[in-house]
Design an enzyme around this catalytic site. Structure first.
Site, PDB file in Angstrom:
ATOM      1  N   ALA A  67       0.856  -1.177   0.000  1.00 59.65           N
ATOM      2  CA  ALA A  67       0.000   0.000   0.000  1.00 59.65           C
ATOM      3  C   ALA A  67       0.897   1.233   0.000  1.00 59.65           C
ATOM      4  CB  ALA A  67      -0.887  -0.009   1.239  1.00 59.65           C
ATOM      5  N   GLY A 110       0.390  -4.959   0.924  1.00 57.87           N
ATOM      6  CA  GLY A 110      -0.860  -4.944   0.162  1.00 57.87           C
ATOM      7  C   GLY A 110      -0.706  -5.557  -1.226  1.00 57.87           C
ATOM      8  N   GLU A 113      -1.108  -9.097  -0.637  1.00 52.65           N
ATOM      9  CA  GLU A 113      -2.535  -9.344  -0.357  1.00 52.65           C
ATOM     10  C   GLU A 113      -3.347  -9.353  -1.656  1.00 52.65           C
ATOM     11  OE1 GLU A 113      -2.757  -6.237   2.693  1.00 52.65           O
ATOM     12  OE2 GLU A 113      -3.385  -7.781   4.119  1.00 52.65           O
ATOM     13  N   GLU A 133       4.943  -5.293   6.906  1.00 47.97           N
ATOM     14  CA  GLU A 133       4.177  -4.368   7.763  1.00 47.97           C
ATOM     15  C   GLU A 133       4.757  -4.271   9.160  1.00 47.97           C
ATOM     16  OE1 GLU A 133       2.845  -6.320   5.535  1.00 47.97           O
ATOM     17  OE2 GLU A 133       1.002  -5.493   4.694  1.00 47.97           O
TER      18      GLU A 133
HETATM   19  N1  DAK Z   1       4.612   3.180  -0.711  1.00 48.82           N
HETATM   20  C1  DAK Z   1       5.033   4.353  -1.238  1.00 48.82           C
HETATM   21  N2  DAK Z   1       6.173   4.448  -1.994  1.00 48.82           N
HETATM   22  C2  DAK Z   1       6.893   3.341  -2.189  1.00 48.82           C
HETATM   23  C3  DAK Z   1       6.511   2.092  -1.652  1.00 48.82           C
HETATM   24  C4  DAK Z   1       5.296   2.032  -0.871  1.00 48.82           C
HETATM   25  N3  DAK Z   1       4.821   0.889  -0.361  1.00 48.82           N
HETATM   26  N4  DAK Z   1       7.432   1.175  -2.015  1.00 48.82           N
HETATM   27  C5  DAK Z   1       8.345   1.824  -2.767  1.00 48.82           C
HETATM   28  N5  DAK Z   1       8.036   3.131  -2.873  1.00 48.82           N
HETATM   29  C6  DAK Z   1       8.777   4.175  -3.598  1.00 48.82           C
HETATM   30  C7  DAK Z   1      10.041   4.580  -2.860  1.00 48.82           C
HETATM   31  O1  DAK Z   1       9.750   5.509  -1.843  1.00 48.82           O
HETATM   32  C8  DAK Z   1      10.867   5.161  -3.985  1.00 48.82           C
HETATM   33  O2  DAK Z   1      10.393   6.462  -4.263  1.00 48.82           O
HETATM   34  P1  DAK Z   1      11.425   7.682  -4.548  1.00 48.82           P
HETATM   35  O3  DAK Z   1      12.324   7.727  -3.367  1.00 48.82           O
HETATM   36  O4  DAK Z   1      12.152   7.253  -5.824  1.00 48.82           O
HETATM   37  O5  DAK Z   1      10.562   8.878  -4.717  1.00 48.82           O
HETATM   38  C9  DAK Z   1      10.496   4.281  -5.183  1.00 48.82           C
HETATM   39  O6  DAK Z   1       9.256   3.657  -4.837  1.00 48.82           O
HETATM   40  C10 DAK Z   1      11.531   3.206  -5.464  1.00 48.82           C
HETATM   41  O7  DAK Z   1      11.736   2.508  -4.242  1.00 48.82           O
HETATM   42  P2  DAK Z   1      13.195   2.292  -3.596  1.00 48.82           P
HETATM   43  O8  DAK Z   1      14.130   3.372  -4.020  1.00 48.82           O
HETATM   44  O9  DAK Z   1      12.996   2.047  -2.155  1.00 48.82           O
HETATM   45  O10 DAK Z   1      13.643   0.956  -4.359  1.00 48.82           O
HETATM   46  P3  DAK Z   1      14.579  -0.199  -3.799  1.00 48.82           P
HETATM   47  O11 DAK Z   1      14.784  -1.136  -4.931  1.00 48.82           O
HETATM   48  O12 DAK Z   1      15.776   0.354  -3.105  1.00 48.82           O
HETATM   49  O13 DAK Z   1      13.692  -0.954  -2.676  1.00 48.82           O
HETATM   50  C11 DAK Z   1      11.695  -1.985  -1.805  1.00 48.82           C
HETATM   51  C12 DAK Z   1      12.516  -1.618  -3.055  1.00 48.82           C
HETATM   52  C13 DAK Z   1      10.364  -2.602  -2.292  1.00 48.82           C
HETATM   53  C14 DAK Z   1      12.449  -3.045  -0.985  1.00 48.82           C
HETATM   54  C15 DAK Z   1      11.450  -0.711  -0.943  1.00 48.82           C
HETATM   55  O14 DAK Z   1      10.944   0.289  -1.794  1.00 48.82           O
HETATM   56  C16 DAK Z   1      10.483  -0.944   0.168  1.00 48.82           C
HETATM   57  O15 DAK Z   1      10.847  -1.500   1.223  1.00 48.82           O
HETATM   58  N6  DAK Z   1       9.245  -0.480  -0.020  1.00 48.82           N
HETATM   59  C17 DAK Z   1       8.203  -0.525   1.017  1.00 48.82           C
HETATM   60  C18 DAK Z   1       7.694  -1.936   1.175  1.00 48.82           C
HETATM   61  C19 DAK Z   1       6.626  -2.019   2.252  1.00 48.82           C
HETATM   62  O16 DAK Z   1       6.900  -1.765   3.431  1.00 48.82           O
HETATM   63  N7  DAK Z   1       5.450  -2.361   1.859  1.00 48.82           N
HETATM   64  C20 DAK Z   1       4.330  -2.600   2.804  1.00 48.82           C
HETATM   65  C21 DAK Z   1       3.592  -1.306   2.985  1.00 48.82           C
HETATM   66  S1  DAK Z   1       2.301  -1.480   4.199  1.00 48.82           S
HETATM   67  C22 DAK Z   1      -5.344  -1.208   3.516  1.00 48.82           C
HETATM   68  C23 DAK Z   1      -5.027  -2.272   2.703  1.00 48.82           C
HETATM   69  C24 DAK Z   1      -3.724  -2.753   2.684  1.00 48.82           C
HETATM   70  C25 DAK Z   1      -2.734  -2.159   3.443  1.00 48.82           C
HETATM   71  C26 DAK Z   1      -3.054  -1.078   4.254  1.00 48.82           C
HETATM   72  C27 DAK Z   1      -4.352  -0.609   4.300  1.00 48.82           C
HETATM   73  N8  DAK Z   1      -6.682  -0.707   3.567  1.00 48.82           N
HETATM   74  C28 DAK Z   1      -7.703  -1.245   2.696  1.00 48.82           C
HETATM   75  C29 DAK Z   1      -7.049   0.380   4.426  1.00 48.82           C
HETATM   76  C30 DAK Z   1      -1.368  -2.655   3.318  1.00 48.82           C
HETATM   77  C31 DAK Z   1      -0.310  -2.078   3.944  1.00 48.82           C
HETATM   78  C32 DAK Z   1       1.035  -2.183   3.348  1.00 48.82           C
HETATM   79  O17 DAK Z   1       1.232  -2.713   2.267  1.00 48.82           O
END
Ligand code: DAK
Length: 259
Positions: A67, A110, A113, A133
């Site tokens: 997400a 997400g 998911e 998460e």
């Molecule tokens: N959200 C926003 N931006 C993201 C992102 C994310 N989840 N994942 C990556 N990006 C962005 C990065 O910020 C970066 O942006 P800039 O800095 O270039 O502006 C760009 O994508 C490229 O990412 P990286 O530079 O970080 O690339 P790397 O290859 O170094 O790393 C990575 C890739 C996937 C390992 C890393 O980006 C990362 O750890 N990303 C976050 C992964 C994460 O934590 N995902 C879980 C998020 S929580 C809901 C339903 C579902 C959910 C919530 C509510 N409702 C219905 C209410 C689910 C929650 C989640 O998914």
């Protein structure tokens, strides 16, 4: 078809309805608009009698890296309640046509998911699944703890959810999370080929098989058997059942119409 989507690309390929996540600058991070667009496209395909199978994939380096963290970073609990944000996800789970996911790169949070909402998953050798998460001080909320646990059991689900560790495509295949592991170059080709095969099956059989298998995940064997039997009876009220059995007797290929 609505072609004015901003976060996804939508196309039709014969009997296949294709949706491609397309926010590549943020690794297809799923914002609210994207969920609503995916739902709108899927419900459009659901209503289109020419579409038999839906294929879901992502452009660029990821299927979806979760997400959109920027969108929800300042949210309060009550915001989710007021927006009733999970209702779109609930409606995604109500799509009756088969959904085949093609995952390359990251399918995290997400994104994982969303992949788990698919009925079948093809993955490229660079695919990585996971629930990070826990590293953000939250937990999955769109079915992650439930669907993963029902799929692989408590032991591995707990480990992956506690650690946030990524699951390689090979591990995902081993634990039955994905159906096929293929090289990245042929991911879409192989997925579309398989989807086309399913699209040529009797559509109402596919529809009621999907419903029955999903039911099996949630109910006792006794209740599930009863449910299966009713769907079995139902198919004998279709033209396709007559056509399928007649074609067998006449030693020719059936021409299924979904009626
Ligand atoms: N959200 C926003 N931006 C993201 C992102 C994310 N989840 N994942 C990556 N990006 C962005 C990065 O910020 C970066 O942006 P800039 O800095 O270039 O502006 C760009 O994508 C490229 O990412 P990286 O530079 O970080 O690339 P790397 O290859 O170094 O790393 C990575 C890739 C996937 C390992 C890393 O980006 C990362 O750890 N990303 C976050 C992964 C994460 O934590 N995902 C879980 C998020 S929580 C809901 C339903 C579902 C959910 C919530 C509510 N409702 C219905 C209410 C689910 C929650 C989640 O998914």
């Amino acid at each position: 078809m609505n072609n004015s989507y901003e976060c996804i690309e939508v196309s039709i390929d014969g009997k296949l309805g294709c949706i491609t996540l397309n926010r590549t600058k943020v690794l297809n991070a799923i914002n609210r608009q994207m969920v609503s667009e995916i739902l709108s496209a899927m419900e459009g395909f659901e209503e289109n009698e020419h579409i038999r199978v839906i294929v879901l994939s992502g452009n660029g380096r990821a299927f979806a890296a979760g997400a959109d963290i920027d969108e929800m970073a300042t949210d309060e609990a009550i915001d989710f309640e007021v927006r009733n944000q999970f209702k779109d996800w609930d409606r995604l789970a109500m799509i009756k046509k088969p959904i085949i996911g093609a995952v390359q790169g990251y399918a995290l949070g997400g994104g994982f998911e969303l992949a788990l909402c698919c009925d079948l998953l093809f993955a490229a050798d660079d695919a990585e699944f996971g629930f990070p998460e826990v590293n953000l001080g939250v937990m999955p909320g769109a079915g992650g703890t439930q669907r993963l646990t029902k799929l692989v059991g408590k032991t591995k689900a707990m480990e992956w959810l506690f650690t946030g560790r990524r699951i390689s495509a090979r591990e995902a295949l081993h634990f039955g999370i994905i159906n096929r592991l293929v090289s990245k170059e042929v991911l879409m080709e192989e997925t579309l080929k398989f989807a086309a095969e399913i699209a040529n099956q009797a559509p109402l059989s596919i529809r009621l098989i999907k419903e029955s298998v999903l039911k099996a995940v949630d109910v006792s064997l006794d209740v599930g058997m009863h449910f299966e039997r009713k769907n079995f009876y139902l198919l004998f009220s279709t033209e396709d059942q007559k056509e399928g059995m007649r074609a067998f007797q006449e030693k020719r290929k059936p021409n299924f119409k979904g009626k």
